[in-house]
Design a protein around this motif. Structure first.
Motif, PDB file in Angstrom:
ATOM      1  N   ALA A  52       0.828  -1.211   0.000  1.00  0.00           N
ATOM      2  CA  ALA A  52       0.000   0.000   0.000  1.00  0.00           C
ATOM      3  C   ALA A  52       0.854   1.250   0.000  1.00  0.00           C
ATOM      4  N   LEU A  53       1.876   1.273   0.836  1.00  0.00           N
ATOM      5  CA  LEU A  53       2.711   2.465   0.967  1.00  0.00           C
ATOM      6  C   LEU A  53       3.510   2.765  -0.297  1.00  0.00           C
ATOM      7  N   THR A  54       3.911   1.721  -1.010  1.00  0.00           N
ATOM      8  CA  THR A  54       4.812   1.903  -2.159  1.00  0.00           C
ATOM      9  C   THR A  54       4.086   1.831  -3.495  1.00  0.00           C
ATOM     10  N   ARG A  55       2.809   2.081  -3.503  1.00  0.00           N
ATOM     11  CA  ARG A  55       2.032   1.895  -4.740  1.00  0.00           C
ATOM     12  C   ARG A  55       2.501   2.806  -5.877  1.00  0.00           C
ATOM     13  N   PHE A  56       3.132   3.946  -5.544  1.00  0.00           N
ATOM     14  CA  PHE A  56       3.617   4.851  -6.598  1.00  0.00           C
ATOM     15  C   PHE A  56       5.074   4.583  -6.969  1.00  0.00           C
ATOM     16  N   GLU A  57       5.738   3.673  -6.246  1.00  0.00           N
ATOM     17  CA  GLU A  57       7.157   3.416  -6.468  1.00  0.00           C
ATOM     18  C   GLU A  57       7.342   2.289  -7.482  1.00  0.00           C
ATOM     19  N   LYS A  58       8.141   2.535  -8.499  1.00  0.00           N
ATOM     20  CA  LYS A  58       8.320   1.588  -9.591  1.00  0.00           C
ATOM     21  C   LYS A  58       9.640   0.822  -9.524  1.00  0.00           C
ATOM     22  N   ILE A  59      10.414   1.078  -8.470  1.00  0.00           N
ATOM     23  CA  ILE A  59      11.656   0.351  -8.211  1.00  0.00           C
ATOM     24  C   ILE A  59      11.636  -0.049  -6.741  1.00  0.00           C
ATOM     25  N   LEU A 304       9.348  11.281  -1.602  1.00  0.00           N
ATOM     26  CA  LEU A 304       8.533  10.130  -1.986  1.00  0.00           C
ATOM     27  C   LEU A 304       7.154  10.261  -1.362  1.00  0.00           C
ATOM     28  N   THR A 305       6.150   9.755  -2.041  1.00  0.00           N
ATOM     29  CA  THR A 305       4.766   9.932  -1.595  1.00  0.00           C
ATOM     30  C   THR A 305       4.559   9.433  -0.172  1.00  0.00           C
ATOM     31  N   ARG A 306       5.116   8.268   0.153  1.00  0.00           N
ATOM     32  CA  ARG A 306       4.835   7.696   1.487  1.00  0.00           C
ATOM     33  C   ARG A 306       5.465   8.516   2.615  1.00  0.00           C
ATOM     34  N   ILE A 307       6.469   9.351   2.297  1.00  0.00           N
ATOM     35  CA  ILE A 307       7.098  10.200   3.305  1.00  0.00           C
ATOM     36  C   ILE A 307       6.529  11.610   3.249  1.00  0.00           C
ATOM     37  N   SER A 308       6.362  12.142   2.039  1.00  0.00           N
ATOM     38  CA  SER A 308       5.952  13.539   1.872  1.00  0.00           C
ATOM     39  C   SER A 308       4.449  13.741   2.019  1.00  0.00           C
ATOM     40  N   THR A 309       3.663  12.907   1.371  1.00  0.00           N
ATOM     41  CA  THR A 309       2.195  13.033   1.412  1.00  0.00           C
ATOM     42  C   THR A 309       1.579  11.675   1.728  1.00  0.00           C
ATOM     43  N   PRO A 310       1.814  11.166   2.926  1.00  0.00           N
ATOM     44  CA  PRO A 310       1.382   9.797   3.252  1.00  0.00           C
ATOM     45  C   PRO A 310      -0.128   9.602   3.217  1.00  0.00           C
ATOM     46  N   TRP A 311      -0.891  10.702   3.329  1.00  0.00           N
ATOM     47  CA  TRP A 311      -2.353  10.571   3.289  1.00  0.00           C
ATOM     48  C   TRP A 311      -2.851  10.050   1.950  1.00  0.00           C
ATOM     49  N   LEU A 312      -1.996  10.082   0.925  1.00  0.00           N
ATOM     50  CA  LEU A 312      -2.396   9.564  -0.383  1.00  0.00           C
ATOM     51  C   LEU A 312      -2.260   8.046  -0.479  1.00  0.00           C
ATOM     52  N   VAL A 313      -1.560   7.421   0.490  1.00  0.00           N
ATOM     53  CA  VAL A 313      -1.325   5.980   0.393  1.00  0.00           C
ATOM     54  C   VAL A 313      -1.702   5.205   1.647  1.00  0.00           C
ATOM     55  N   THR A 314      -2.017   5.890   2.743  1.00  0.00           N
ATOM     56  CA  THR A 314      -2.337   5.169   3.977  1.00  0.00           C
ATOM     57  C   THR A 314      -3.096   6.085   4.928  1.00  0.00           C
ATOM     58  N   SER A 315      -3.654   5.503   5.968  1.00  0.00           N
ATOM     59  CA  SER A 315      -4.218   6.327   7.040  1.00  0.00           C
ATOM     60  C   SER A 315      -3.049   6.886   7.838  1.00  0.00           C
ATOM     61  N   CYS A 316      -3.174   8.110   8.303  1.00  0.00           N
ATOM     62  CA  CYS A 316      -2.037   8.811   8.887  1.00  0.00           C
ATOM     63  C   CYS A 316      -2.085   8.869  10.408  1.00  0.00           C
ATOM     64  N   GLU A 317      -0.906   9.026  10.971  1.00  0.00           N
ATOM     65  CA  GLU A 317      -0.778   9.343  12.393  1.00  0.00           C
ATOM     66  C   GLU A 317      -0.675  10.864  12.474  1.00  0.00           C
ATOM     67  N   TRP A 318      -1.830  11.515  12.599  1.00  0.00           N
ATOM     68  CA  TRP A 318      -1.878  12.969  12.470  1.00  0.00           C
ATOM     69  C   TRP A 318      -1.301  13.659  13.701  1.00  0.00           C
ATOM     70  N   ASN A 319      -0.389  14.602  13.451  1.00  0.00           N
ATOM     71  CA  ASN A 319       0.069  15.511  14.493  1.00  0.00           C
ATOM     72  C   ASN A 319       0.048  16.910  13.906  1.00  0.00           C
ATOM     73  N   ASP A 320       0.376  17.913  14.706  1.00  0.00           N
ATOM     74  CA  ASP A 320       0.244  19.293  14.252  1.00  0.00           C
ATOM     75  C   ASP A 320       1.073  19.581  13.003  1.00  0.00           C
ATOM     76  N   LYS A 321       2.304  19.038  12.940  1.00  0.00           N
ATOM     77  CA  LYS A 321       3.168  19.325  11.794  1.00  0.00           C
ATOM     78  C   LYS A 321       2.646  18.660  10.527  1.00  0.00           C
ATOM     79  N   LEU A 322       2.176  17.430  10.650  1.00  0.00           N
ATOM     80  CA  LEU A 322       1.662  16.741   9.472  1.00  0.00           C
ATOM     81  C   LEU A 322       0.384  17.402   8.978  1.00  0.00           C
TER      82      LEU A 322
END
Length: 682
Positions: A52-59, A304-322
């Protein structure tokens, strides 16, 4: 163990106590990214989560917390391959790159050879590329491979193959064909190991290289020449071409490992891993290989999507910075300021979780708007006699004792010159500590102006002694005879260091920093005379620590550049953080705040900014003037790069861009902003 020693300190022998005291955490900067990146994003617990997390990664992509951890894992994989081939009675044939990102892997391989008896007796090495044309004595990639790996292990020299930079022009084409045949004669490459280049290049396969290209002569682009300038006396001295394995040769390896460290590689990494295969980004060709892997540290993986915009690939652990990051991203996607975002905007862009958490877009919008508003302050040292509940800095104590640590003798004014002037004008006791001499960044031409001046005024100022004139003549003769790769004389390094000190004192005087508050630390790791620096040591830490204990500041500013894990800024940051770690339990340190600033090339992302200091047009002009005091770092500085902007122009563009972003989000409009992130000792 450490807790036990501290609890029963009286019962511990003095020698053991000293060992505990001098233990140094040498890579604390690698922890900075961890504050906002849950481990499950980069080290998923199982295959389902990973899919799920790596769905946009092709390598296949492996992310580690630090360069050291990633390098250790690569080295283990390489050592396992070597040992397996040895058990099979076969050679292990490897293509090796020589870029700086590979050096930490080679360091670990050398350790495995020394401590765990890893033998390279069955290893065949093919150097991926070499500059052309190249004199026998000139520096090059072959020498780098020898110094970082080959000369420190038991490889048979006859098993090392490298493109010859001395090949006659008429024979280059034939040599390239023979190089390919040599690889074939050993049964092809078992492994190709290299780093992703600054433009996504593989070896010297520049953008535009074709997938079917083989070993060939390749023109080197200006960016690659600039990055190689550290091995030569200047960018102009770097050969204009190289002999390099082609894309098809590299892809022909049975296994490929590509690495990238540091946030300066983040944009290229995202394109190579998540973008389309394109000759404009040679690293993207790895998507065509059935056994290719990219190994990253968190800094290089941050786009990478899973680090930069994780809400696009998983449910998030939301904190103020995210949440702040998500809303700023949403503003960019929709082109709206914060307070105009709607429920539909959230739902349409994968942020419905936030609506569920806060009830409505309005509630989230107000929270983030106020959060960003509270980062803005015209009082970087804290406003006296004011309610500091929502201010980035405390009102008391006032005035504060402040230390600004500057890696080189100009980073202070380039990065936070406006804030530095504010701190002085607001009557804080400001110290500036220059961590390195910066002597290698003074060009010979700039130095010779001073030499010629001294020669011309020696008689009038009565220092025309035989000893003095002989030294000046020695400098002049050395510069005339100097070749690429030559280390400057100690006398020259001293003079270049004094030039930079004089410029720094002038800039500090212009800003209003007291002369007795200007410190030149001369950290030993830097003083090698070459681009390649030494390892961070306890001696470096202790110099910083002694200054901290002398001043006992209420505020510390430190360069937080994480772009290059092996660069001077990163090592200087680690030196300060190691010193802070050593004194963090002192009473005065518990009341001290540590703020990190950025350099001329990049700013903190807005979701991390915790203090934003507005700069007026007049203050921006004063900042420019303070930068211009560093005359040796203007047009002739060796490390300006291919960016035609001077340091003051880069700095102003960065500060204005930060201010414009605040404006676009619907906050107050300023001429420029300098930004800071707080560091919390663990």
């Amino acid at each position: 163990m450490l807790k036990f020693v501290q609890k029963h300190k009286k019962d511990v022998p003095l020698l053991f106590t000293l060992k505990i005291h001098t233990f140094m955490k040498a890579n604390l900067s690698s922890q900075i990214k961890l504050d906002r990146t849950p481990k499950r994003y980069y080290r998923p617990a199982n295959a389902f989560e990973r899919t799920a997390l790596t769905r946009f990664e092709k390598i296949q992509t492996e992310i580690y917390e630090s360069t050291e951890e990633g390098s250790s894992q690569i080295a283990k994989e390489v050592s396992d391959l070597i040992r397996n081939r040895k058990k099979e009675g076969r050679f292990c044939v490897m293509a090796l790159g020589s870029g700086p990102g590979t050096h930490s892997v080679y360091k670990e391989l050398v350790r495995l050879h020394r401590d765990e008896k890893l033998s390279f007796s069955n290893v065949i090495v093919f150097n991926i590329s070499e500059f052309y044309p190249l004199d026998e004595a000139a520096p090059g990639t072959t020498r780098i491979l020898q110094e970082t790996l080959l000369n420190q292990v038991d490889i048979d020299p006859t098993n090392v193959f490298t493109p010859r930079g001395t090949t006659e022009k008429e024979g280059v084409f034939e040599f390239c064909k023979e190089y390919e045949k040599s690889i074939e004669n050993y049964g092809g490459l078992d492994l190709a190991l290299l780093e992703i280049g600054p433009l996504g290049n593989l070896g010297f396969n520049e953008p535009g290289s074709q997938a079917n290209s083989s070993t060939r002569l390749m023109l080197i682009g200006s960016e690659s020449r600039h990055n190689a300038s550290g091995m030569f006396s200047s960018t102009e001295s770097v050969p204009g071409s190289a002999i390099t394995m082609g894309i098809s040769t590299i892809l022909g390896a049975k296994k490929l490992i590509l690495m990238a460290w540091g946030e300066n590689k983040a944009a290229i990494v995202k394109g190579a891993i998540e973008g389309n295969v394109t000759d404009a980004l040679p690293a993207s060709y790895l998507q065509l290989h059935k056994d290719a892997k990219v190994v990253l540290d968190l800094s290089a993986a941050e786009n990478l999507t899973r680090i930069s915009t994780p809400w696009l690939v998983t449910s998030c652990e939301w904190n103020d910075k995210l949440i702040r990051r998500a809303i700023v991203w949403l503003c960019k996607i929709t082109g709206k300021p914060i307070l105009k975002l709607t429920n539909k905007d959230y739902n349409d862009n994968g942020l419905s979780e936030l609506l569920a958490l806060y009830g409505s877009a309005y509630n989230v919008n107000i929270k983030i708007f106020n959060d960003l508003q509270h980062t803005i302050t015209g009082w970087p040292g804290g406003k006296p006699n004011a309610d500091d509940t929502f201010r980035p800095e405390r009102a008391k104590p006032y005035p504060k004792k402040v230390i600004v640590f500057s890696p080189h003798p100009d980073d202070d004014v380039i990065s936070m010159g406006g804030t530095l002037k504010r701190l002085v004008d607001q009557h804080h006791d400001v110290h500036v500590a220059y961590e390195t001499s910066g002597n290698i960044a003074v060009g010979d031409e700039d130095m010779m102006r001073y030499v010629m001046l001294m020669q011309s005024i020696a008689k009038e100022f009565q220092f025309e002694t035989p000893e003095a004139m002989a030294k000046l003549e020695e400098i002049s003769e050395f510069v005339k005879q100097k070749k690429d790769g030559d280390i400057d004389l100690k006398l020259i390094r001293y003079l270049k260091g004094q030039i930079r000190q004089g410029e720094a004192r002038t800039a500090c005087n212009y800003i209003g920093v007291k002369p007795e508050n200007v410190h030149f630390l001369q950290l030993p790791f830097y003083e090698t005379g070459t681009i390649k620096k030494g390892e961070l040591s306890e001696a470096d830490r202790d110099i910083v620590k002694n200054l901290l204990l002398e001043v006992k500041p209420d505020q510390i500013f430190v360069a937080g550049d994480l772009a290059d894990p092996h660069g001077t800024h990163r090592v200087c940051l680690d030196a300060v953080l190691a010193a802070i770690d050593d004194v963090k339990n002192d009473k005065w340190m518990k009341n001290c705040r540590v703020w990190m600033y950025r350099g001329a090339w990049a700013e903190w992302e807005i979701d991390h900014i915790e203090m934003a200091v507005p700069i007026s047009p007049e203050e921006l002009r004063q900042k420019r003037n303070s930068i211009l005091k560093h005359q040796s770092q203007m047009e002739n500085a060796p490390f300006l790069g291919d960016d035609e902007r001077l340091f003051w122009q880069r700095s102003e563009d960065r500060n204005r861009a930060t201010a414009n972003l605040y404006t676009q989000l619907g906050l107050a409009s300023y001429e420029a902003i300098e930004a800071f992130v707080e560091y919390h000792p663990q």
